[in-house]
Motif scaffolding. Structure first.
Motif: not given
Lengths: 243, 116
Positions: B1, B3-4, B7-9, B11-12, B79, B88
């Motif tokens: 994935m 770095r931009r 998904e991390p955002l 997920w937070l 999900y 998906k």
């Protein structure tokens, strides 16, 4: 006696897996593996399965017993009395023969997380000292025996075979959390990829299946937080202040 | 994935929403669903509650709870559709609908709170 229903698949002979039943003695100290050894020695020498240590350390005798991924050496026949006991190969892996599965996918993924100490700077001449608290940080994750029961239990791995998987991520975390290790940044591209920790949807079956109490699901969620915070830092901070 | 990747955002937001909802929603449910209607605790009158909701900190907390809980739902539902219903292939549509609904709901919550 107890009936064991064992899944057989002999390439070249069987078109599809078939179930074969065997009667084995029901002894209180016998594990499912002892039943299989009895079949192999006394009833049918053509049955194939992997095993080695008989004591939950080698991680080779993982099978599906009555629908659940188990170490067959640590699963007792008496717990399934009066039977029958269904013994199938580990799910989510291609079958080579009978109960023997092809584990090459896991073996390819495992080294990608660099599961070894990566140390910047000098290595001390004597011991590498660590406090008990520092050891507690990663000890649980270091108990993994690579038995792949977690892969067999994981519904995400069943749907997306490219998923790095519970054990590999937990092992990456085992080294990331080790005070002697400086390799977290090197592991990040693999662990924090779409097929890495972010593919996990926290079903938690891996931690239920783990025979060594590793809690891969917990390791993955911890890693997600680490990865998310690093991603936020990447986004917000100037280049020099990251890490 | 890359770095931009967002998904991390998301997920937070999902993670924060789960935490906020787990901590606050049971308290609100017990108070307003059981304790006040059943008379276990003296119920505050309308003017009192309105004054409470009118306070900027209350507004901020309630907005945070609503928005985070909605993003928690959006992520989980996304999900569920991916894996539970195996949809998906339609991921772009699902992303737009799920997070779009969370955004719209958050905007709605903000509007209601600002008018209070």
């Amino acid at each position: 006696m107890i009936k064991m229903e064992v899944t057989r698949f002999r390439p070249g002979e069987d078109d599809a897996p078939i179930v074969q039943s065997y009667e084995v003695p029901l002894r209180k100290e016998w594990a499912v593996l002892d039943g299989l050894n009895y079949i192999k020695d006394q009833l049918d020498g053509t049955l194939s399965y992997r095993w080695s240590c008989r004591m939950g350390i080698c991680g080779s005798c993982g099978m599906t017993v009555n629908g659940k991924p188990q170490l067959s050496c640590a699963t007792f026949l008496t717990d399934y009395a009066p039977g029958p006991v269904r013994v199938e190969p580990l799910r989510n892996f291609p079958v080579i023969r009978d109960l023997v599965v092809d584990i090459s996918d896991f073996m390819t993924k495992l080294p990608k997380v660099k599961p070894w100490l990566i140390h910047d700077g000098e290595v001390p001449e004597d011991e590498f000292l660590q406090t008990p608290r520092e050891m507690d940080e990663y000890k649980k994750y270091s108990m993994c025996i690579n038995c792949m029961l977690c892969y067999s239990a994981c519904p995400v791995y069943a749907l997306e075979p490219e998923f790095l998987g519970p054990a590999a991520i937990a092992l990456g975390q085992r080294y990331n959390l080790d005070s002697r290790d400086d390799g977290a940044l090197e592991r990040r591209d693999v662990l924090a990829s779409a097929a890495g920790a972010w593919a996990c949807t926290f079903v938690g079956e891996c931690s239920t299946a783990c025979p060594k109490g590793v809690d891969p699901a917990g390791a993955i969620q911890r890693y997600k937080l680490t990865a998310a915070v690093s991603a936020l830092k990447d986004f917000l901070l100037p280049r020099g202040a990251r890490r | 994935m890359s770095r931009r990747s967002p998904e991390p955002l998301v997920w937070l937001l999902f993670s924060g929403g789960g935490m906020a909802a787990a901590l606050l929603v049971p308290v609100l449910l017990v108070l307003f669903g059981l304790a006040f209607p059943l008379g276990w605790l003296p119920a505050p009158d309308h003017a009192h509650l309105l004054a409470l909701v009118g306070h900027p900190i209350t507004k901020l907390v309630l907005f945070g709870l609503c928005a985070l809980a909605l993003f928690h739902w959006a992520h989980r539902f996304r999900y569920t559709l991916y894996d539970g219903l195996k949809l998906k292939q339609a991921s772009t549509l699902i992303i737009v609908v799920c997070y779009g609904a969370a955004l719209a709901g958050s905007a709605g919550a903000a509007a209601v709170l600002l008018m209070a």
